[in-house]
Design a protein around this motif. Structure first.
Motif, PDB file in Angstrom:
ATOM      1  N   ASN A 106      45.954   4.989  46.601  1.00  0.00           N
ATOM      2  CA  ASN A 106      46.018   4.492  45.230  1.00  0.00           C
ATOM      3  C   ASN A 106      45.657   3.022  45.150  1.00  0.00           C
ATOM      4  N   GLU A 107      46.166   2.240  46.092  1.00  0.00           N
ATOM      5  CA  GLU A 107      45.836   0.819  46.119  1.00  0.00           C
ATOM      6  C   GLU A 107      44.338   0.608  46.352  1.00  0.00           C
ATOM      7  N   ALA A 108      43.742   1.397  47.240  1.00  0.00           N
ATOM      8  CA  ALA A 108      42.309   1.272  47.513  1.00  0.00           C
ATOM      9  C   ALA A 108      41.489   1.646  46.287  1.00  0.00           C
ATOM     10  N   LEU A 109      41.843   2.736  45.614  1.00  0.00           N
ATOM     11  CA  LEU A 109      41.113   3.151  44.417  1.00  0.00           C
ATOM     12  C   LEU A 109      41.190   2.073  43.332  1.00  0.00           C
ATOM     13  N   ARG A 110      42.356   1.503  43.155  1.00  0.00           N
ATOM     14  CA  ARG A 110      42.525   0.453  42.148  1.00  0.00           C
ATOM     15  C   ARG A 110      41.702  -0.789  42.500  1.00  0.00           C
ATOM     16  N   GLU A 111      41.732  -1.178  43.768  1.00  0.00           N
ATOM     17  CA  GLU A 111      41.002  -2.373  44.182  1.00  0.00           C
ATOM     18  C   GLU A 111      39.504  -2.173  44.036  1.00  0.00           C
ATOM     19  N   MET A 112      39.010  -1.017  44.440  1.00  0.00           N
ATOM     20  CA  MET A 112      37.564  -0.769  44.332  1.00  0.00           C
ATOM     21  C   MET A 112      37.126  -0.726  42.874  1.00  0.00           C
ATOM     22  N   ARG A 113      37.925  -0.154  42.010  1.00  0.00           N
ATOM     23  CA  ARG A 113      37.588  -0.137  40.580  1.00  0.00           C
ATOM     24  C   ARG A 113      37.559  -1.546  40.014  1.00  0.00           C
ATOM     25  N   THR A 114      38.524  -2.374  40.376  1.00  0.00           N
ATOM     26  CA  THR A 114      38.557  -3.757  39.903  1.00  0.00           C
ATOM     27  C   THR A 114      37.339  -4.533  40.382  1.00  0.00           C
ATOM     28  N   LEU A 115      37.000  -4.400  41.672  1.00  0.00           N
ATOM     29  CA  LEU A 115      35.858  -5.127  42.213  1.00  0.00           C
ATOM     30  C   LEU A 115      34.549  -4.665  41.599  1.00  0.00           C
ATOM     31  N   ALA A 116      34.430  -3.353  41.325  1.00  0.00           N
ATOM     32  CA  ALA A 116      33.187  -2.814  40.773  1.00  0.00           C
ATOM     33  C   ALA A 116      32.872  -3.395  39.403  1.00  0.00           C
ATOM     34  N   ALA A 117      33.898  -3.839  38.686  1.00  0.00           N
ATOM     35  CA  ALA A 117      33.695  -4.392  37.344  1.00  0.00           C
ATOM     36  C   ALA A 117      33.240  -5.847  37.367  1.00  0.00           C
ATOM     37  N   ARG A 118      33.238  -6.467  38.539  1.00  0.00           N
ATOM     38  CA  ARG A 118      32.887  -7.879  38.631  1.00  0.00           C
ATOM     39  C   ARG A 118      31.435  -8.049  39.052  1.00  0.00           C
ATOM     40  N   PRO A 119      30.781  -9.114  38.594  1.00  0.00           N
ATOM     41  CA  PRO A 119      29.403  -9.371  39.036  1.00  0.00           C
ATOM     42  C   PRO A 119      29.376  -9.726  40.510  1.00  0.00           C
ATOM     43  N   SER A 120      28.245  -9.455  41.149  1.00  0.00           N
ATOM     44  CA  SER A 120      28.123  -9.765  42.575  1.00  0.00           C
ATOM     45  C   SER A 120      28.139 -11.269  42.791  1.00  0.00           C
ATOM     46  N   PRO A 121      28.727 -11.723  43.882  1.00  0.00           N
ATOM     47  CA  PRO A 121      28.779 -13.165  44.155  1.00  0.00           C
ATOM     48  C   PRO A 121      27.381 -13.737  44.405  1.00  0.00           C
ATOM     49  N   ASP A 122      27.242 -15.005  44.139  1.00  0.00           N
ATOM     50  CA  ASP A 122      25.985 -15.695  44.433  1.00  0.00           C
ATOM     51  C   ASP A 122      26.078 -16.259  45.848  1.00  0.00           C
ATOM     52  N   MET A 123      25.982 -15.362  46.819  1.00  0.00           N
ATOM     53  CA  MET A 123      26.078 -15.727  48.226  1.00  0.00           C
ATOM     54  C   MET A 123      25.036 -14.942  49.005  1.00  0.00           C
ATOM     55  N   PRO A 124      24.325 -15.560  49.935  1.00  0.00           N
ATOM     56  CA  PRO A 124      23.369 -14.804  50.757  1.00  0.00           C
ATOM     57  C   PRO A 124      24.068 -13.649  51.460  1.00  0.00           C
ATOM     58  N   CYS A 125      23.460 -12.483  51.380  1.00  0.00           N
ATOM     59  CA  CYS A 125      24.132 -11.282  51.857  1.00  0.00           C
ATOM     60  C   CYS A 125      23.118 -10.253  52.327  1.00  0.00           C
ATOM     61  N   VAL A 126      23.483  -9.530  53.368  1.00  0.00           N
ATOM     62  CA  VAL A 126      22.728  -8.356  53.785  1.00  0.00           C
ATOM     63  C   VAL A 126      23.727  -7.229  53.998  1.00  0.00           C
ATOM     64  N   THR A 127      23.368  -6.038  53.537  1.00  0.00           N
ATOM     65  CA  THR A 127      24.233  -4.873  53.670  1.00  0.00           C
ATOM     66  C   THR A 127      23.463  -3.756  54.353  1.00  0.00           C
ATOM     67  N   TRP A 128      24.149  -3.071  55.261  1.00  0.00           N
ATOM     68  CA  TRP A 128      23.552  -2.010  56.071  1.00  0.00           C
ATOM     69  C   TRP A 128      24.260  -0.699  55.760  1.00  0.00           C
ATOM     70  N   LEU A 129      23.461   0.354  55.550  1.00  0.00           N
ATOM     71  CA  LEU A 129      24.006   1.651  55.177  1.00  0.00           C
ATOM     72  C   LEU A 129      23.234   2.738  55.906  1.00  0.00           C
ATOM     73  N   GLY A 130      23.966   3.703  56.482  1.00  0.00           N
ATOM     74  CA  GLY A 130      23.326   4.812  57.165  1.00  0.00           C
ATOM     75  C   GLY A 130      22.898   5.899  56.205  1.00  0.00           C
ATOM     76  N   SER A 131      21.788   6.557  56.507  1.00  0.00           N
ATOM     77  CA  SER A 131      21.323   7.643  55.646  1.00  0.00           C
ATOM     78  C   SER A 131      22.256   8.846  55.708  1.00  0.00           C
ATOM     79  N   ASP A 132      23.056   8.952  56.775  1.00  0.00           N
ATOM     80  CA  ASP A 132      23.973  10.072  56.940  1.00  0.00           C
ATOM     81  C   ASP A 132      25.421   9.665  56.685  1.00  0.00           C
ATOM     82  N   GLU A 133      25.615   8.678  55.833  1.00  0.00           N
ATOM     83  CA  GLU A 133      26.950   8.192  55.494  1.00  0.00           C
ATOM     84  C   GLU A 133      27.729   9.257  54.718  1.00  0.00           C
ATOM     85  N   THR A 134      28.973   9.544  55.164  1.00  0.00           N
ATOM     86  CA  THR A 134      29.807  10.533  54.486  1.00  0.00           C
ATOM     87  C   THR A 134      31.218  10.026  54.207  1.00  0.00           C
ATOM     88  N   ILE A 135      31.518   8.784  54.493  1.00  0.00           N
ATOM     89  CA  ILE A 135      32.877   8.269  54.335  1.00  0.00           C
ATOM     90  C   ILE A 135      32.981   7.343  53.126  1.00  0.00           C
TER      91      ILE A 135
END
Length: 311
Positions: free
Chosen positions: A231-260
């Motif tokens: 419940n805490e994780a669901l609430r935190e992710m919902r709160t963060l999703a509503a915020r604009p992305s930070p203005d910070m250099p960033c790279v994100t890596w995601l697998g094509s077979d991601e299931t988690i």
């Protein structure tokens, strides 16, 4: 500083690593581990995922050290050999997701006490990516961030999501939020599955390493999450999703077979991240830092390049 156990024989880490106990401002004891060298010029803060522990990041510290970075890793509250949050030490539990920020604050204090060189950078995996994004919003003093399979959403069937919200929410006032979430138990995933069916890595040797680490040191293990954690994780992710992305250099890596984690949430976040790049690794599963050599080398090289570009 008070020395803490460090299982260097299972870590596959650089020599002279060390662990210490630190106390958070809300009174919990957590463990921090660091690796450094004479020629390091900056420090990478390693934010592990749920169920993880310092020694699992030994090879990551080795890669960072080879690129000129010291590393500092953490056992979050409730996992590794940090203080557990429930009398059942196998339960993945947290009282409030914001409590992880107490651990982050203690980590920063420890980095400065050790004299680890600035600037700082963030390398965060899975749940660590959720904690890390919140930390950035709260002013984490890092110059750039690299995320692997960040937990900005949890992947679940659409028909199950309302049930997850409902059950985890009502568990709080009804007093059973300390129970395992449905379908979860105290056995750690790495030890109850086999390589052929695992969702973490397509690299046999890295899967074997994870199993051997936990069989050698069962005190590092935890099982599934509690309803409270969910419940805490669901609430935190919902709160963060509503915020604009930070203005910070960033790279994100995601697998094509991601299931988690939820790939759609990751793509949505990165589509609106200024100075951010998303890289999809074909054939990769959730544990991108423990994938086949060509995949993890790409993550390490791209991460070091980003950090070097932003001093």
């Amino acid at each position: 500083m008070l020395d803490a156990p460090y299982y260097d024989s299972i870590a596959q880490a650089p020599a002279d690593g060390a662990c210490h106990w630190v106390t958070t401002r809300d009174g919990l004891r957590i463990r921090l581990g660091h690796w450094t060298g004479k020629s390091v010029r900056a420090t990478v803060l390693l934010f592990p995922g749920r169920t993880e522990y310092i020694e699992k990041y030994g090879h990551v510290a080795g890669e960072m050290l080879a690129s000129g970075f010291a590393s500092l890793a953490i056992d979050w509250r409730g996992q590794g050999i940090a203080d557990r949050m429930n009398e059942n030490r196998l339960l993945g539990h947290v009282v409030d997701f914001s409590d992880y920020q107490h651990d982050v604050a203690a980590m920063l204090d420890h980095a400065r006490a050790l004299g680890l060189p600035e600037p700082y950078y963030l390398l965060a995996h899975s749940m660590g990516g959720c904690i890390g994004l919140r930390s950035i919003y709260d002013g984490l003093p890092v110059k750039a961030a690299s995320f692997t399979a960040p937990m900005w959403g949890i992947k679940m069937a659409a028909q199950l999501r309302p049930a997850a919200w409902f059950l985890s929410t009502i568990s709080r006032p009804l007093g059973f939020s300390g129970n395992f979430a449905p379908g979860q138990d105290g056995e750690t995933y790495v030890l109850k599955t086999d390589f052929a069916s695992n969702t973490l890595t397509s690299d046999q040797s890295m899967f074997d390493l994870m199993q051997n680490q936990l069989r050698s040191n069962p005190d590092l293990t935890i099982g599934g999450p509690s309803l409270r954690w969910l419940n805490e994780a669901l609430r935190e992710m919902r709160t963060l999703a509503a915020r604009p992305s930070p203005d910070m250099p960033c790279v994100t890596w995601l697998g094509s077979d991601e299931t988690i984690v939820d790939p759609a949430r990751v793509r949505a976040r990165m589509a609106k991240w200024p100075n951010g790049e998303l890289h999809l690794l074909q054939g990769a599963r959730h544990e991108l830092l423990m994938e086949k050599p060509a995949m993890r080398d790409q993550v390490f090289a791209g991460t070091a390049a980003l950090f070097d570009a932003h001093r």
